[in-house]
Design a protein around this motif. Structure first.
Motif, short mmCIF file in Angstrom:
data_model
loop_
_atom_site.label_atom_id
_atom_site.label_comp_id
_atom_site.label_asym_id
_atom_site.label_seq_id
_atom_site.Cartn_x
_atom_site.Cartn_y
_atom_site.Cartn_z
N VAL A 1 -54.89 24.67 -16.91
CA VAL A 1 -53.59 24.06 -17.20
C VAL A 1 -53.54 22.71 -16.51
O VAL A 1 -54.02 22.59 -15.37
CB VAL A 1 -52.43 24.93 -16.65
CG1 VAL A 1 -51.08 24.39 -17.09
CG2 VAL A 1 -52.59 26.38 -17.06
N ALA A 2 -52.97 21.72 -17.19
CA ALA A 2 -52.84 20.40 -16.55
C ALA A 2 -51.87 20.49 -15.38
O ALA A 2 -50.83 21.15 -15.47
CB ALA A 2 -52.32 19.39 -17.57
N PRO B 1 -48.99 19.10 -12.91
CA PRO B 1 -47.87 18.18 -13.11
C PRO B 1 -48.23 16.76 -12.66
O PRO B 1 -49.02 16.58 -11.72
CB PRO B 1 -46.77 18.78 -12.23
CG PRO B 1 -47.11 20.24 -12.14
CD PRO B 1 -48.61 20.28 -12.13
N ALA B 2 -47.66 15.79 -13.33
CA ALA B 2 -48.06 14.39 -13.15
C ALA B 2 -48.13 13.92 -11.70
O ALA B 2 -49.10 13.26 -11.32
CB ALA B 2 -47.14 13.48 -13.96
N PRO B 3 -47.17 14.25 -10.84
CA PRO B 3 -47.24 13.67 -9.49
C PRO B 3 -48.39 14.20 -8.65
O PRO B 3 -48.73 13.58 -7.64
CB PRO B 3 -45.90 14.07 -8.84
CG PRO B 3 -45.10 14.74 -9.87
CD PRO B 3 -45.95 15.04 -11.05
N ARG C 1 -51.45 15.26 -10.09
CA ARG C 1 -52.63 15.42 -10.95
C ARG C 1 -53.90 14.93 -10.25
O ARG C 1 -55.00 15.24 -10.69
CB ARG C 1 -52.43 14.72 -12.28
CG ARG C 1 -52.31 13.23 -12.19
CD ARG C 1 -51.96 12.62 -13.53
NE ARG C 1 -51.48 11.26 -13.33
CZ ARG C 1 -50.83 10.56 -14.23
NH1 ARG C 1 -50.55 11.09 -15.41
NH2 ARG C 1 -50.43 9.34 -13.98
N ALA D 1 -55.59 24.56 -11.94
CA ALA D 1 -54.57 25.53 -12.37
C ALA D 1 -55.07 26.27 -13.61
O ALA D 1 -55.73 25.68 -14.48
CB ALA D 1 -53.26 24.82 -12.67
N GLY E 1 -44.63 9.84 -4.18
CA GLY E 1 -45.74 10.71 -4.55
C GLY E 1 -46.82 10.78 -3.49
O GLY E 1 -47.67 11.69 -3.54
N ARG F 1 -44.70 15.17 -1.31
CA ARG F 1 -45.82 15.68 -2.11
C ARG F 1 -46.24 17.06 -1.62
O ARG F 1 -46.44 17.99 -2.42
CB ARG F 1 -46.99 14.70 -2.03
CG ARG F 1 -48.21 15.12 -2.84
CD ARG F 1 -49.34 14.09 -2.67
NE ARG F 1 -50.48 14.41 -3.51
CZ ARG F 1 -51.41 15.30 -3.21
NH1 ARG F 1 -51.32 15.98 -2.07
NH2 ARG F 1 -52.41 15.51 -4.03
#
Lengths: 398, 226
Positions: B72-73, B75-77, B79, B85, B198, B203
């Motif tokens: 699974v990708a 989340p953007a912050p 990545r 995942a 971020g 974070r």
């Protein structure tokens, strides 16, 4: 007046449609803030770029079913921003236009400054920045360190300092920089700045949410400005400084509250749409959440009406911003929880909503700043029906 | 803070190094190179484990051949984090819940370390800052927030220190995790926007909450063996 009249319902209906065009790109924008640059054909993009321009400078205002909308009133902004944020808060903050700077320019700019600012906006979709926050002092105006110093030859000024957490800092082509020209409250000022000026540097600040807004840090290294760029030079030092700023922030706060309401509504909508079968206790909770959103929505509209009537009357706006921020944070977390374990990875849009919601805490004064403002207003009897009891009390309430 | 010896390293790493390092230590301690699957069949693993794992813990199912198991990708912050995942894994079930209690306990120590680290950073951050009427650390609203948060952390520490390893429920640990999440939520705004960047303290808090989301069971998920 929490209920909208025909005209505002018209605006709301159209804004809701424009927001729906943006929603499919919300997660893409979260991953890449430049996605907004590819949405120039979206209706919301086009309209946002030309809204908030006063009638005197606006030859082609937004007209819907024969009604003209300028978005120069807080109530119109509240209606518009709630719906666009309901589409996506990150997108809302990433759109071009006058935005927060426009409110300040309208409040304290002179005619020439307004012509320059609005003229640039009318030329092409233009992003603006609003540089108040500083790395070590936050948004505390009294602690501003950025300085405007007059050139020794008397031919202009130079801005030197650092700003941080500035929305659209990298894509903006103009904006306002808050600074001081001297010590004390009479030394506060704001200047119009073109981002192509020498000594102006913007760098990205990665964030956990509202990533489309592409927050940035500004480094101002003796940026040259003319006296004509000092906002409100026709006003007294107090009126172009803290007095004018306070009124501007009062006008902006209901808009931030409306964004929070829109985000909370988006999360609630997501639960309704994707959790089709709810247990009775979950249905009860959903109904309570919907009621909570409606309460804050009405408080926000009241706050907008209050600042439209008197821009010095910001206490309801503080209450609305305080409660709306809690609402957005609470509802987005509740929505995630309603999907059970693994929701952040399985429902990436909701995860983004929850991250976006936390940004609201830092916009237009933190929760503690608003709590202190509400407490002070209560002390002095500013809230209708709550007589003042402290040494600052000025009215007897209702 | 007295940390039970077995969990000192993930706690310390989370408090002073970072969540990724702490998670790697926790994985080493509990899962022996396998992916740890949560109740929704998701896993969040250190990158090296994600790339090399052949089995899923606690059941021990071979990863190869699992229908529906996918990455699974992130989340953007986060990545860029060295984490992997997954979804579609067999989650804890039956006797697996007894083992899973150890994982939730270790994860709670990790997350307590992360929360304590956040408080450390906030106190350092505020120590040098002033409001109009004095140091920020002396503001009553700030002091109240810090006091509530440290009290939450002390409560969780007490609960974890005396946690019964053979308890037939994970409810106490789930409560501890929720209390940590609430403490973090209250604390982070004290940092102002610095807690929202971020690459700042937020974070680690976000990663801690992502781990809780992947691994905390809902009440109805837990079926402990009789």
């Amino acid at each position: 007046m929490p209920q909208l009249d025909h005209r505002l319902r018209l605006l709301r209906r159209h804004a809701r449609g424009w927001a729906a065009e943006l929603r499919p790109y919300a997660l893409d924008l979260d991953g890449d803030p430049d996605v907004v640059l590819r949405l120039r054909d979206a209706t919301a993009f086009h309209h946002a770029a030309r809204l908030q321009i006063p009638a005197a400078f606006n030859p082609s205002p937004l007209v819907l079913a024969g009604e003209r909308f300028l978005l120069t009133s807080a109530l119109e902004r509240v209606v518009f921003c709630e719906e666009i944020a309901r589409g996506d808060l990150g997108m809302m903050l990433a759109l071009p236009g006058a935005s927060m700077s426009g409110v300040l320019v309208a409040a304290i700019g002179d005619r020439a400054q307004q012509e320059w600012f609005y003229g640039r906006l009318l030329e092409r979709p233009t992003w603006t920045f609003f540089a108040l926050t500083e790395p070590d002092g936050g948004t505390d105006a009294a602690g501003l360190r950025t300085r405007a110093t007059e050139s020794t030859d008397g031919c202009g000024w130079h801005l030197t300092g650092r700003k941080r957490y500035i929305s659209n800092a990298l894509r903006a082509s103009m904006g306002v920089v808050f600074h001081r020209t001297g010590d004390g409250p009479l030394g506060l000022g704001a200047a119009l700045v073109d981002t192509t000026a020498a000594g102006f540097t913007a760098t990205a600040v990665p964030t956990l949410g509202v990533r489309g807004a592409q927050l940035g840090a500004l480094h101002l290294d003796a940026v040259p400005i003319t006296a004509e760029q000092l906002l409100g030079r026709h006003l007294s030092p107090m009126r172009r400084g803290s007095w004018g700023w306070q009124r501007t922030f009062n006008l902006l706060r209901p808009t931030v509250a409306a964004m929070a309401v829109g985000l909370a509504q988006a999360a609630c909508d997501h639960v309704r749409e994707h959790r089709r079968v709810l247990r009775p206790d979950e249905r009860d909770l959903l109904a309570r959440v919907a009621g909570e959103i409606e309460g804050v929505r009405r408080l926000t509209r009241r706050a907008a009406v209050a600042v439209d009537a008197d821009s010095g009357s910001g206490h309801l706006a503080s209450a609305a911003k305080l409660r709306a921020t809690r609402l957005a944070i609470g509802v987005t977390r509740w929505a995630l929880g309603s999907f059970g374990p693994g929701a952040r990875l399985d429902q990436p849009l909701l995860d983004k909503f929850a991250r976006d919601a936390t940004a609201l805490e830092y916009m237009e004064g933190t929760g503690n700043v608003q709590r202190l403002a509400v407490a002070a207003a209560l002390d002095r009897g500013a809230f209708d029906g709550y007589p003042g009891v402290g040494p600052t009390a000025t009215t007897g309430g209702r | 803070m007295t940390v039970v010896a077995h969990w000192t390293r993930p706690y310390d790493a989370a408090r002073s190094v970072g969540v990724e390092a702490a998670l790697a230590d926790l994985y080493d301690r509990v899962a022996g190179g396998a992916l740890v699957a949560g109740p929704a069949g998701q896993a969040l693993a250190p990158g090296p484990v994600g790339r090399a794992a052949e089995r899923v813990w606690p059941g021990g199912a071979p990863l190869r051949g699992l229908d529906g198991a996918t990455t699974v990708a992130l989340p953007a912050p986060v990545r860029d984090a060295d984490l992997a995942a997954f979804r579609g894994l067999p989650g804890p079930d039956g006797p697996g819940w007894a083992s899973y209690r150890a994982w939730l306990l270790g994860l709670a120590w990790l997350r307590l370390g992360c929360s304590a680290g956040l408080l450390d950073r906030i106190r350092t951050h505020l120590a040098g800052r002033r409001a109009a009427d004095g140091p920020l650390l002396r503001q009553q609203l700030v002091q109240a927030t810090l006091a509530e948060a440290v009290t939450d952390q002390l409560t969780v520490e007490a609960l974890l220190t005396d946690a019964d390893p053979d308890a037939d429920s994970v409810a106490d640990l789930v409560q501890a995790h929720h209390q940590l999440t609430a403490a973090d939520h209250a604390l982070l705004p004290v940092l102002g926007a610095a807690g929202f960047t971020g690459d700042g303290p937020g974070r680690a808090v976000y990663l801690s909450h992502l781990l809780a989301d992947v691994y905390l069971p809902a009440h109805c998920d837990v079926r402990m063996p009789a």
